[in-house]
Design a protein around this motif. Structure first.
Motif, mmCIF file in Angstrom:
data_model
loop_
_atom_site.group_PDB
_atom_site.id
_atom_site.type_symbol
_atom_site.label_atom_id
_atom_site.label_comp_id
_atom_site.label_asym_id
_atom_site.label_seq_id
_atom_site.Cartn_x
_atom_site.Cartn_y
_atom_site.Cartn_z
ATOM 1 N N ARG A 176 0.844 -1.198 0.000
ATOM 2 C CA ARG A 176 0.000 0.000 0.000
ATOM 3 C C ARG A 176 0.877 1.246 0.000
ATOM 4 O O ARG A 176 0.670 2.176 -0.763
ATOM 5 N N ASP A 177 1.847 1.255 0.902
ATOM 6 C CA ASP A 177 2.908 2.261 0.909
ATOM 7 C C ASP A 177 4.085 1.633 1.633
ATOM 8 O O ASP A 177 4.015 0.469 2.041
ATOM 9 N N VAL A 209 -5.030 -2.887 -4.028
ATOM 10 C CA VAL A 209 -4.969 -1.801 -3.052
ATOM 11 C C VAL A 209 -5.699 -0.574 -3.575
ATOM 12 O O VAL A 209 -5.923 -0.422 -4.775
ATOM 13 N N SER A 210 -6.062 0.278 -2.639
ATOM 14 C CA SER A 210 -6.529 1.628 -2.930
ATOM 15 C C SER A 210 -5.552 2.571 -2.245
ATOM 16 O O SER A 210 -5.209 2.371 -1.080
ATOM 17 N N ARG A 211 -5.060 3.568 -2.970
ATOM 18 C CA ARG A 211 -4.073 4.483 -2.401
ATOM 19 C C ARG A 211 -4.560 5.927 -2.511
ATOM 20 O O ARG A 211 -5.442 6.238 -3.311
ATOM 21 N N PRO A 247 -7.723 4.831 1.555
ATOM 22 C CA PRO A 247 -6.669 3.896 1.148
ATOM 23 C C PRO A 247 -6.724 2.618 1.969
ATOM 24 O O PRO A 247 -7.043 2.641 3.163
ATOM 25 N N HIS A 267 6.331 -0.757 -4.678
ATOM 26 C CA HIS A 267 5.773 0.598 -4.666
ATOM 27 C C HIS A 267 6.467 1.387 -3.571
ATOM 28 O O HIS A 267 6.861 0.835 -2.538
ATOM 29 N N ASP A 268 6.615 2.686 -3.788
ATOM 30 C CA ASP A 268 7.081 3.598 -2.757
ATOM 31 C C ASP A 268 8.444 3.175 -2.185
ATOM 32 O O ASP A 268 8.674 3.262 -0.973
#
Length: 327
Positions: A26-27, A84-86, A92, A298-299
């Motif tokens: 997600r992050d 995921v939702s960000r 999120p 991600h991230d």
């Protein structure tokens, strides 16, 4: 070796007896993990897939307390996909989509639920969820693409030719989607079925093989990478493609991600990287990295999960997040 990030107590409560079937970043501080209860083969043969209990977990990597994992148990979720939702999207969190008549989807984050339906009664056949730009996309059989435009609301993406008969249906996608932006998207699947969205319209791209396609990755080097049957790897854009490496694996790549200047590939049995010349075993500090399963990046964080373990890599350090406790 240091203990896994998830404590023995929480592992016993949430992970033990379940098999990990998906991981999403997600992050850099939160992982979403999909797991399903282990069912012996003889018992599973007498069950519907929707009868297997499913868990969606959030793992908080910046939390050193024992409560760094939480879980929601779900039922009636056949052949689930994890996404995921960000931010900047509202709420999120994690998403699990079922392959059923309505495309039932459960969100976890900013509260739990309520249950969403991708396309009521339309059998969207979701095979993968992918967050691109500011929205989550769901792709499925018969070239179906849906976009999550608001909490609880999905819209079908228009402009893609529907298969005209059963023969076309068998040969068509989709199994994956990716994009440099929401105005530069690629969707692949079926047998050499590749489509590109240029911000105005979708067009089918000529592809030089009718092999089964598994993944598409819009990479940081400006190229589009597609994996196909046998684990082969292709590169190109639009309708110009070339084969990078022909492989003879018995399984497809599950996930292919661009991370820190390299293309990473994960299957049920292998974790590999494309080094610019060939697909090789990744190395770190002179040692081979042995991992497999599902993967996301991600991230600034790469996460890899097999059936029982989850590991992360930030470009400097490999970290064990989830692992069985044997004593």
């Amino acid at each position: 070796m240091s203990s896994p990030h998830v404590s023995k107590k929480k592992w016993q409560e949430i992970v033990e007896g379940f098999e990990i079937t998906g991981i999403a970043v997600r992050d850099r501080n939160v992982l979403q993990m999909l797991s399903r209860q282990h069912v012996p083969a003889a018992q599973a043969s007498l069950m519907k897939d929707s009868d297997i209990p499913t868990r969606l977990s959030s793992i908080f990597l910046d939390d050193s307390t024992e409560n760094n994992i939480e879980c929601q148990q779900l039922s009636h979720m056949p052949f689930p996909s994890l996404g995921v939702s960000r931010a900047p999207f509202a709420r999120p969190g994690g998403l699990v989509a079922a392959m059923n008549a309505d495309g039932d989807t459960w969100p976890l984050g900013g509260g739990n639920g309520p249950l969403e339906k991708i396309a009521t009664g339309q059998w969207p056949g979701t095979s993968r969820l992918k967050f691109i730009g500011a929205h989550t996309y769901a792709v499925g059989t018969a070239r179906e693409i849906y976009k999550r435009v608001a909490v609880g609301r999905w819209e079908k993406v228009a402009g893609i030719e529907t298969p005209r008969n059963e023969e076309e249906m068998k040969a068509s996608g989709f199994d994956d989607i990716d994009g440099f932006s929401e105005n530069d998207l690629y969707a692949v699947g079926g047998h050499g079925d590749v489509w590109h969205f240029n911000g105005r319209e979708w067009r089918q791209s000529g592809f030089p093989t009718n092999e089964r396609l598994a993944t598409v990755t819009c990479a940081g080097d400006g190229n589009v990478y597609i994996s196909s049957e046998g684990g082969s790897l292709w590169v190109g854009q639009h309708s110009t493609w070339r084969l990078l490496e022909k492989r003879e694996s018995t399984v497809l790549w599950n996930d292919v991600r661009w991370f820190q200047g390299r293309l990473w590939l994960a299957s049920d049995y292998q974790l590999r990287v494309w080094d610019g010349r060939e697909i090789v075993v990744p190395q770190h500090e002179g040692k081979s990295i042995v991992a497999s399963g599902h993967m996301d990046a991600h991230d600034g964080l790469l996460a890899v999960a097999d059936l029982w373990t989850v590991s992360t890599f930030d470009g400097k350090t490999w970290r064990k997040v989830v692992a069985p406790y044997k004593d």
